[in-house]
Design a protein around this motif. Structure first.
Motif, mmCIF file in Angstrom:
data_model
loop_
_atom_site.group_PDB
_atom_site.id
_atom_site.type_symbol
_atom_site.label_atom_id
_atom_site.label_comp_id
_atom_site.label_asym_id
_atom_site.label_seq_id
_atom_site.Cartn_x
_atom_site.Cartn_y
_atom_site.Cartn_z
ATOM 1 N N PHE A 724 0.830 -1.210 0.000
ATOM 2 C CA PHE A 724 0.000 0.000 0.000
ATOM 3 C C PHE A 724 0.866 1.262 0.000
ATOM 4 N N ILE A 725 1.826 1.333 0.919
ATOM 5 C CA ILE A 725 2.587 2.582 1.023
ATOM 6 C C ILE A 725 3.498 2.778 -0.188
ATOM 7 N N HIS A 726 3.965 1.687 -0.813
ATOM 8 C CA HIS A 726 4.766 1.853 -2.022
ATOM 9 C C HIS A 726 3.910 2.356 -3.178
ATOM 10 N N ARG A 727 2.651 1.925 -3.244
ATOM 11 C CA ARG A 727 1.780 2.412 -4.303
ATOM 12 C C ARG A 727 1.416 3.882 -4.077
ATOM 13 N N VAL A 728 1.175 4.268 -2.823
ATOM 14 C CA VAL A 728 0.872 5.677 -2.535
ATOM 15 C C VAL A 728 2.121 6.537 -2.714
ATOM 16 N N ASN A 729 3.263 6.041 -2.209
ATOM 17 C CA ASN A 729 4.560 6.715 -2.354
ATOM 18 C C ASN A 729 4.500 8.193 -1.936
ATOM 19 N N PRO A 730 4.105 8.466 -0.701
ATOM 20 C CA PRO A 730 3.942 9.861 -0.278
ATOM 21 C C PRO A 730 5.276 10.534 0.052
ATOM 22 N N ARG A 731 5.343 11.837 -0.228
ATOM 23 C CA ARG A 731 6.510 12.610 0.199
ATOM 24 C C ARG A 731 6.397 12.980 1.679
ATOM 25 N N LEU A 732 5.159 13.125 2.144
ATOM 26 C CA LEU A 732 4.909 13.505 3.536
ATOM 27 C C LEU A 732 3.866 12.567 4.124
ATOM 28 N N VAL A 733 4.143 12.051 5.325
ATOM 29 C CA VAL A 733 3.201 11.197 6.050
ATOM 30 C C VAL A 733 2.900 11.842 7.399
ATOM 31 N N ILE A 734 1.611 11.876 7.741
ATOM 32 C CA ILE A 734 1.180 12.506 8.987
ATOM 33 C C ILE A 734 0.524 11.454 9.871
ATOM 34 N N PHE A 735 1.022 11.320 11.091
ATOM 35 C CA PHE A 735 0.418 10.435 12.089
ATOM 36 C C PHE A 735 -0.428 11.286 13.038
ATOM 37 N N THR A 736 -1.706 10.982 13.124
ATOM 38 C CA THR A 736 -2.589 11.691 14.060
ATOM 39 C C THR A 736 -2.728 10.827 15.315
ATOM 40 N N VAL A 737 -1.971 11.173 16.340
ATOM 41 C CA VAL A 737 -1.890 10.342 17.549
ATOM 42 C C VAL A 737 -1.924 11.216 18.793
ATOM 43 N N GLY A 738 -2.346 10.605 19.893
ATOM 44 C CA GLY A 738 -2.337 11.273 21.181
ATOM 45 C C GLY A 738 -1.011 11.056 21.894
ATOM 46 N N TYR A 739 -0.639 12.020 22.716
ATOM 47 C CA TYR A 739 0.607 11.951 23.461
ATOM 48 C C TYR A 739 0.569 10.760 24.417
ATOM 49 N N ARG A 740 1.563 9.869 24.299
ATOM 50 C CA ARG A 740 1.659 8.678 25.134
ATOM 51 C C ARG A 740 0.352 7.885 25.117
ATOM 52 N N SER A 764 0.997 14.560 15.152
ATOM 53 C CA SER A 764 0.259 15.643 15.789
ATOM 54 C C SER A 764 0.628 15.827 17.257
ATOM 55 N N ASP A 765 1.020 14.764 17.969
ATOM 56 C CA ASP A 765 1.359 14.945 19.379
ATOM 57 C C ASP A 765 2.646 15.729 19.555
ATOM 58 N N ALA A 766 3.553 15.659 18.580
ATOM 59 C CA ALA A 766 4.813 16.393 18.668
ATOM 60 C C ALA A 766 4.755 17.742 17.952
ATOM 61 N N ASP A 767 3.931 17.846 16.903
ATOM 62 C CA ASP A 767 3.930 19.039 16.060
ATOM 63 C C ASP A 767 2.679 19.882 16.192
ATOM 64 N N TRP A 792 7.196 27.415 27.629
ATOM 65 C CA TRP A 792 6.669 26.293 28.410
ATOM 66 C C TRP A 792 6.492 25.034 27.558
ATOM 67 N N HIS A 793 6.637 25.155 26.240
ATOM 68 C CA HIS A 793 6.575 23.974 25.377
ATOM 69 C C HIS A 793 7.924 23.280 25.260
ATOM 70 N N ASP A 794 9.002 23.927 25.650
ATOM 71 C CA ASP A 794 10.337 23.376 25.408
ATOM 72 C C ASP A 794 10.552 22.034 26.100
ATOM 73 N N VAL A 795 9.973 21.851 27.263
ATOM 74 C CA VAL A 795 10.216 20.619 28.016
ATOM 75 C C VAL A 795 9.386 19.456 27.503
ATOM 76 N N LEU A 796 8.644 19.650 26.414
ATOM 77 C CA LEU A 796 7.730 18.625 25.948
ATOM 78 C C LEU A 796 8.201 17.949 24.669
ATOM 79 N N GLU A 797 9.483 18.108 24.325
ATOM 80 C CA GLU A 797 10.000 17.426 23.148
ATOM 81 C C GLU A 797 9.916 15.919 23.341
ATOM 82 N N LEU A 798 9.482 15.215 22.298
ATOM 83 C CA LEU A 798 9.335 13.772 22.368
ATOM 84 C C LEU A 798 10.609 13.090 21.906
#
Length: 804
Positions: A724-740, A764-767, A792-798
């Motif tokens: 599937f991913i080879h057929r789509v061959n995306p330049r950008l992939v986005i994961f929509t996930v919750g932190y931890r 999305s949890d990191a960006d 206050w966001h600096d300490v939240l790097e994953l």
């Protein structure tokens, strides 16, 4: 001195806009600067004196900047190390604030006294949720949740799992991490089920805990005295500041009528209590000669009034409006004590200084700007004016001035203004402040609970009027978020309009009507929008779920509506609707609800209630509540296609046969949408899994190639097959996930597959929200955490976002 205080506050505001904290060592430079300013001011040359005053203002601005920076450094140093996130830790501490009860859990602030787990490092103040045990499910009774009984001021031993404060970051959205820092919540988590979770002490004798215990007792008494009364929560909020006791539908009425400031502990209420106590003590004190000789009645009354204000404010949680009022009354009491005349502007300025000194993060709160803005507006139209007018006319002028004066702030922060606010406040302020609040406060005393019944009856009558006004078709003006330069221009215009006019032989300020011209940019400066053939795609940060807004030149589509988190809060009303309103989107041309899972459909009903939706496309059953709420609906099905403004929309899945297969899970019915432009394309596969991917390869394989891919099923191991991913061959992939998130999405194996393909990966949890613009033969990518970076966001790097 007022200029110097305002400079100090401006320095505090500037610090809160920084992406990183400065080195505190630079603060030593203030000493030689202050000495130079002092010497310049003592000069006899006007030019040097002026330079000294300017330098002094700069010194105070820098002092405010570094004062706030020092507070921030101190608070951020009390952090939960990343290695202790998600691990069982046994703690002993005290329930520090009024516990909040919701449908599934009890939430409370916990002051940590000791960590018994070897090596554990835990912040001193954390927020915990304690989920209840579900009772036995029966056919006749709904499922009950048995919550633990926890009281403020109790010492407990608990086993918990924690994580650092982390929230969604979206344009026009609420920043939970900012809120947590201001409230000194340095970790969040939940109580683990354990036999060692025990209450150690029923009562810890510390003043702050005793106040919280008293607040809880009063709230419980109100609940018992007013069972099944609609506005019991409002009366509890008026007495002890428990605003969460007010249902969401009532808050909506308050907001639409502009009386929400009355339904919490406002400065007006604190001032009223203080004034009443001042009058009573002054009346009684002056009738006793011995007391008067010992201390003048005016001084005794000033002290009593200030103590009454402080007590009420503490009982109500000491929010920013209450703080501001207490500090202002403290300045007035000090002036009365020392018999010195103090101007109204000086009182307000010193209160401003006190609030920012003790709470530098108060400047981030909407209540700060609305509270001080309202008082400043009242002073502008009342203090120092020549001539007298009838009290009704004066009251009407003040109501009109407050409504007008707060328009820029309300549009900037909430993108809406109540048009019925002057009339609603003219009715509600006397009833609530002069009748309901005194009766409610009397009911906080033992044996006076019966006072709640007339208070509720009067409030209920008032609310019937507010409900009617709220239901008027044009009760609220909604619009896009205006740019800051337009807000500043509008504020200047309103000040010019409210300046004194001519009176008799006294000349006022000329051409005040020109202030209306300065208001126009707030309404006429429209936000940018896509050009012909362009696509703007916003993948919103909704935690573990999905919500995507696709905009063309004249159309808007919402693809999924994120998760629901309770009966009164979900991604729709917390994230999606504020985003649409802030971007100037007044309606949705289509909303796609891909399948029934709540992490994709949980916010849909809130969106349908708040925003007109022309067309609902979904795979939901006909009796689903979302289907029933929509006026025009259609089943999503492969082969559906349409064009908006030169942008192509193609539905690729599910097939018509899929709906007749009762064995398929909801994920297999996910609506898969591809959006194509001349600049690039995006594939939105929702929660499809391997079998659906193979089906897509067989039936629509030639159409799958896309520039951007939102990873299927949040990057689970049951999706994103190699084929599937080879057929789509995306330049950008986005994961929509919750932190931890508890599912561990995205899975490492899935991430590695996309990395091997050479795709750029975002999550999305990191960006935060990921904002894409398909234009000019390119795809421009921005992320909310980069655009809205604050210290206050600096300490939240994953640790696992190194693959950006």
């Amino acid at each position: 001195m007022q200029i110097h205080i305002l400079a100090f506050v401006l320095g505090v505001v500037l610090l809160q806009q920084q992406a990183s904290l400065p080195a505190i060592s630079w603060a030593w430079a203030l000493l030689p600067g202050a000495a130079s300013a002092f010497l310049l001011c003592r000069s006899h040359e006007p030019v040097f004196t002026t330079a000294g005053k300017v330098l002094f203002a700069a010194i105070f601005l820098s002092a405010g900047f570094f004062w706030a920076a020092a507070f921030a450094q101190w608070r951020l140093s009390d952090a939960l190390p990343q290695e202790w996130e998600g691990r069982d830790i046994q703690l002993v501490g005290v329930v520090a604030e009024l516990p909040q009860v919701n449908e599934r859990s009890l939430r409370f602030v916990f002051d940590v006294e000791q960590a018994f787990t070897d090596g554990a490092i835990v912040p001193k103040r954390i927020s915990l949720a304690w989920y209840g045990d579900r009772g036995t499910d029966t056919k006749t009774e709904p499922l009950q949740v048995n919550l633990p009984h926890v009281n403020a001021g109790e010492r407990w031993r608990l086993t918990v799992r924690l994580k650092r404060p982390h929230g969604s970051i979206n344009p026009h959205g609420f920043d939970f991490e900012e809120w947590a820092l201001e409230h000194n919540i340095r970790a969040t988590g939940y109580v683990r089920e354990s036999d060692e979770n025990v209450r150690l002490n029923d009562r810890v004798n510390r003043p702050s805990y005793q106040i919280e215990r008293l607040r809880q007792k009063i709230r419980e008494r109100f609940t018992q005295a007013l069972p099944d009364h609609a506005y019991a929560g409002v009366l509890a909020a008026l007495a002890v500041g428990d605003q969460r006791a007010i249902p969401a539908e009532q808050w909506q009425i308050f907001t639409r009528t502009g009386i929400n400031h009355l339904m919490s502990i406002s400065g007006l209420h604190v001032t009223m209590v203080s004034g009443l106590m001042f009058a009573l003590v002054y009346w009684a004190w002056r009738r006793n000669g011995r007391l008067t000789l010992w201390l003048p009645a005016r001084k005794a009354a000033a002290v009593a009034g200030l103590l009454a204000a402080l007590g009420y404010a503490l009982l109500a949680g000491f929010a920013v409006p209450a703080q501001r009022t207490v500090y202002m009354l403290a300045v007035v009491a000090t002036a009365l004590w020392w018999r010195r005349f103090t101007s109204a502007t000086m009182i307000l300025t010193w209160a401003l200084l006190a609030v920012t000194l003790f709470d530098p993060w108060a400047v981030l709160s909407p209540g700060f700007w609305l509270s001080f803005g309202a008082i400043a507006t009242i002073m502008l139209v009342s203090v120092g004016r020549i001539g007298r007018m009838h009290w009704i006319t004066e009251w009407a002028r003040i109501q009109w001035a407050i409504t007008l004066g707060l328009i820029p702030a309300l549009l900037a922060m909430f993108q809406q203004v109540s048009l019925v606010s002057p009339i609603a406040n003219a009715i509600a302020v006397p009833l609530v402040s002069l009748v309901v609040v005194p009766l409610t406060l009397l009911a906080t005393l033992p044996l006076l609970d019966f006072m709640l019944l007339p208070a509720h009856a009067i409030l209920s009558g008032c609310m019937d009027l507010m409900q009617w006004m709220s239901d008027l078709p044009h009760a609220v003006w909604n619009q896009h978020a205006p740019p800051m330069w337009a807000v500043a221009a509008g504020l200047g215009g309103i000040i010019w309009m409210l300046l004194p006019g001519s009176l008799g032989f006294v000349r006022g300020f000329p051409a005040r009507w020109l202030g209306m011209v300065a208001l126009l940019p707030m309404f006429l400066s429209l936000p940018p929008k896509p050009g012909p053939g362009d696509l703007w795609l916003s993948v919103l940060d909704v935690g573990q779920g999905l919500a995507v807004v696709a905009r063309t030149e004249n159309h808007t589509l919402l693809y999924d509506a994120g998760p629901g988190s309770g009966s009164e809060s979900d991604s729709g009303n917390r994230i999606i609707v504020p985003f649409l309103r802030g971007e100037g989107v007044k309606h949705l041309d289509a909303m796609v609800v891909t399948h029934a899972d709540t992490d994709h459909s949980g916010g849909a009903l809130s969106v349908l209630q708040a925003v007109p939706v022309k067309w609902l496309v979904s795979s939901l059953s006909n009796d689903h509540p979302i289907q029933l709420a929509a006026s025009k609906k259609q089943r999503c099905q492969a082969g559906e296609t349409w064009q908006w403004d030169g942008v192509q929309f193609d539905m690729l899945h599910p097939s018509e046969q899929s709906y007749s297969n009762s064995r398929l899970k909801t994920n297999a019915l996910s609506c898969v949408l591809k959006i194509s432009t001349v600049h690039g394309s995006v594939l939105l596969p929702s929660d499809i899994e391997k079998q659906s991917e193979y089906q897509l390869l067989a039936q629509a394989g030639h159409t799958l190639s896309s520039t951007v891919l939102v990873a299927p099923h949040h990057g689970s191991k049951t999706s994103s097959t190699d084929e599937f991913i080879h057929r789509v061959n995306p330049r950008l992939v986005i994961f929509t996930v919750g932190y931890r998130n508890r599912f561990g999405h995205p899975k490492d194996a899935v991430v590695e597959r996309y990395q091997a393909l050479g795709s750029r990966l975002l999550r999305s949890d990191a960006d935060g929200a990921i904002l894409l613009r398909f234009a000019d033969d390119n795809v421009a990518v921005e992320t909310s955490r980069a655009l809205r970076r604050r210290y206050w966001h600096d300490v939240l790097e994953l640790t696992n976002n190194s693959y950006h």
